[in-house]
Design a protein around this motif. Structure first.
Motif, PDB file in Angstrom:
ATOM      1  N   ILE A 104       0.855  -1.180   0.000  1.00 54.66           N
ATOM      2  CA  ILE A 104       0.000   0.000   0.000  1.00 54.66           C
ATOM      3  C   ILE A 104       0.895   1.236   0.000  1.00 54.66           C
ATOM      4  N   SER A 105       0.649   2.145  -0.929  1.00 49.97           N
ATOM      5  CA  SER A 105       1.458   3.355  -1.052  1.00 49.97           C
ATOM      6  C   SER A 105       0.540   4.570  -1.145  1.00 49.97           C
ATOM      7  N   GLY A 106       0.992   5.657  -0.551  1.00 52.00           N
ATOM      8  CA  GLY A 106       0.211   6.878  -0.620  1.00 52.00           C
ATOM      9  C   GLY A 106       0.860   7.984   0.179  1.00 52.00           C
ATOM     10  N   PRO A 107       0.220   9.140   0.201  1.00 56.35           N
ATOM     11  CA  PRO A 107       0.794  10.285   0.913  1.00 56.35           C
ATOM     12  C   PRO A 107       0.683  10.121   2.420  1.00 56.35           C
ATOM     13  N   ASP A 118      -2.792  12.396  11.257  1.00 56.62           N
ATOM     14  CA  ASP A 118      -2.487  11.002  11.614  1.00 56.62           C
ATOM     15  C   ASP A 118      -1.629  10.304  10.563  1.00 56.62           C
ATOM     16  N   SER A 119      -0.837  11.092   9.834  1.00 50.54           N
ATOM     17  CA  SER A 119       0.040  10.569   8.773  1.00 50.54           C
ATOM     18  C   SER A 119      -0.731   9.743   7.733  1.00 50.54           C
ATOM     19  N   ASN A 120      -2.026  10.010   7.616  1.00 49.01           N
ATOM     20  CA  ASN A 120      -2.895   9.319   6.665  1.00 49.01           C
ATOM     21  C   ASN A 120      -3.069   7.840   7.000  1.00 49.01           C
ATOM     22  N   TYR A 121      -2.736   7.461   8.220  1.00 52.61           N
ATOM     23  CA  TYR A 121      -2.860   6.060   8.623  1.00 52.61           C
ATOM     24  C   TYR A 121      -4.271   5.515   8.452  1.00 52.61           C
ATOM     25  N   PRO A 122      -5.333   6.290   8.743  1.00 54.73           N
ATOM     26  CA  PRO A 122      -6.678   5.730   8.536  1.00 54.73           C
ATOM     27  C   PRO A 122      -6.913   5.269   7.093  1.00 54.73           C
ATOM     28  N   ALA A 123      -6.434   6.022   6.118  1.00 55.34           N
ATOM     29  CA  ALA A 123      -6.602   5.618   4.717  1.00 55.34           C
ATOM     30  C   ALA A 123      -5.776   4.371   4.404  1.00 55.34           C
ATOM     31  N   PHE A 124      -4.549   4.329   4.917  1.00 51.91           N
ATOM     32  CA  PHE A 124      -3.708   3.144   4.720  1.00 51.91           C
ATOM     33  C   PHE A 124      -4.361   1.912   5.333  1.00 51.91           C
ATOM     34  N   ASN A 125      -4.859   2.057   6.551  1.00 55.86           N
ATOM     35  CA  ASN A 125      -5.456   0.909   7.247  1.00 55.86           C
ATOM     36  C   ASN A 125      -6.746   0.450   6.583  1.00 55.86           C
ATOM     37  N   ALA A 126      -7.549   1.377   6.085  1.00 57.87           N
ATOM     38  CA  ALA A 126      -8.783   1.009   5.384  1.00 57.87           C
ATOM     39  C   ALA A 126      -8.449   0.258   4.086  1.00 57.87           C
ATOM     40  N   ALA A 127      -7.457   0.758   3.349  1.00 57.02           N
ATOM     41  CA  ALA A 127      -7.056   0.081   2.114  1.00 57.02           C
ATOM     42  C   ALA A 127      -6.494  -1.302   2.420  1.00 57.02           C
ATOM     43  N   ALA A 128      -5.667  -1.401   3.447  1.00 57.75           N
ATOM     44  CA  ALA A 128      -5.095  -2.698   3.816  1.00 57.75           C
ATOM     45  C   ALA A 128      -6.202  -3.699   4.149  1.00 57.75           C
ATOM     46  N   ALA A 129      -7.205  -3.259   4.893  1.00 56.30           N
ATOM     47  CA  ALA A 129      -8.318  -4.145   5.251  1.00 56.30           C
ATOM     48  C   ALA A 129      -9.065  -4.607   4.001  1.00 56.30           C
ATOM     49  N   PRO A 140       2.686   0.169   5.167  1.00 54.65           N
ATOM     50  CA  PRO A 140       3.681   0.971   5.870  1.00 54.65           C
ATOM     51  C   PRO A 140       3.172   1.604   7.166  1.00 54.65           C
ATOM     52  N   ALA A 141       1.874   1.816   7.279  1.00 56.01           N
ATOM     53  CA  ALA A 141       1.310   2.375   8.512  1.00 56.01           C
ATOM     54  C   ALA A 141       1.424   1.396   9.676  1.00 56.01           C
ATOM     55  N   GLU A 142       1.707   0.148   9.381  1.00 52.12           N
ATOM     56  CA  GLU A 142       1.879  -0.866  10.418  1.00 52.12           C
ATOM     57  C   GLU A 142       3.345  -1.071  10.785  1.00 52.12           C
ATOM     58  N   HIS A 143       4.245  -0.462  10.034  1.00 52.75           N
ATOM     59  CA  HIS A 143       5.678  -0.597  10.325  1.00 52.75           C
ATOM     60  C   HIS A 143       6.028   0.181  11.593  1.00 52.75           C
ATOM     61  N   PHE A 144       7.029  -0.236  12.288  1.00 50.38           N
ATOM     62  CA  PHE A 144       7.574   0.477  13.452  1.00 50.38           C
ATOM     63  C   PHE A 144       6.523   0.712  14.535  1.00 50.38           C
ATOM     64  N   GLY A 145       5.507  -0.137  14.590  1.00 50.49           N
ATOM     65  CA  GLY A 145       4.476   0.010  15.615  1.00 50.49           C
ATOM     66  C   GLY A 145       3.733   1.337  15.531  1.00 50.49           C
ATOM     67  N   ALA A 202      13.005   0.649   5.185  1.00 50.80           N
ATOM     68  CA  ALA A 202      12.012  -0.399   5.415  1.00 50.80           C
ATOM     69  C   ALA A 202      11.040  -0.498   4.242  1.00 50.80           C
ATOM     70  N   ASP A 203      10.664   0.638   3.690  1.00 51.66           N
ATOM     71  CA  ASP A 203       9.714   0.637   2.583  1.00 51.66           C
ATOM     72  C   ASP A 203      10.303  -0.020   1.338  1.00 51.66           C
ATOM     73  N   ILE A 204      11.556   0.263   1.039  1.00 54.51           N
ATOM     74  CA  ILE A 204      12.187  -0.336  -0.140  1.00 54.51           C
ATOM     75  C   ILE A 204      12.278  -1.849   0.012  1.00 54.51           C
ATOM     76  N   VAL A 205      12.666  -2.312   1.180  1.00 57.08           N
ATOM     77  CA  VAL A 205      12.742  -3.754   1.429  1.00 57.08           C
ATOM     78  C   VAL A 205      11.360  -4.385   1.283  1.00 57.08           C
ATOM     79  N   GLY A 206      10.358  -3.760   1.892  1.00 55.17           N
ATOM     80  CA  GLY A 206       9.005  -4.306   1.816  1.00 55.17           C
ATOM     81  C   GLY A 206       8.475  -4.343   0.396  1.00 55.17           C
TER      82      GLY A 206
END
Length: 114
Positions: free
Chosen positions: A5-8, A14-25, A37-42, A55-59
């Motif tokens: 998942i990639s985005g702004p 909230d660093s756009n985490y809600p959008a990342f988490n909704a897309a991931a779900a 990426p919103a799940e990286h580093f806790g 971390a993003d490049i590896v993932g």
């Protein structure tokens, strides 16, 4: 099959985490394994940018496709712009609209959207 998942994030609430988490779900519901990426580093947003980039490049290299959130190519979306470029020009993996999950059974090794 695994999708990244990639985005702004920069400068967004909230660093756009809600959008990342909704897309991931949604992509998990469609049957994909997801690298969010919103799940990286806790969820820690206090690290140096270079730590996230590494971390993003590896993932991303471990994924079969990338899903782009709205605004991924906006003026402050530096990370998602290079993630898209790496996906398209180096990894040659399909690019999907994060808002339109597809089943991994419908995934093709060719390009989806670019």
């Amino acid at each position: 099959m695994k999708i990244y998942i990639s985005g702004p994030m920069t400068g967004l609430p909230d660093s756009n985490y809600p959008a990342f988490n909704a897309a991931a779900a949604a992509w998990r519901e469609a049957g994909w394994e997801v690298d969010n990426p919103a799940e990286h580093f806790g969820g820690d947003t206090t690290l140096r940018y270079v730590d996230y980039v590494g971390a993003d490049i590896v993932g991303l290299q471990r994924c079969d496709a990338i899903a782009m959130l709205p605004g991924w190519d906006g003026p402050t979306a530096r990370g998602s712009v290079w993630e898209w470029a790496i996906a398209v020009y180096l990894l040659h993996i399909p690019v999907y609209d994060a808002a339109q999950p597809v089943s991994p059974l419908d995934h093709h090794e060719g390009k989806a959207e670019q």
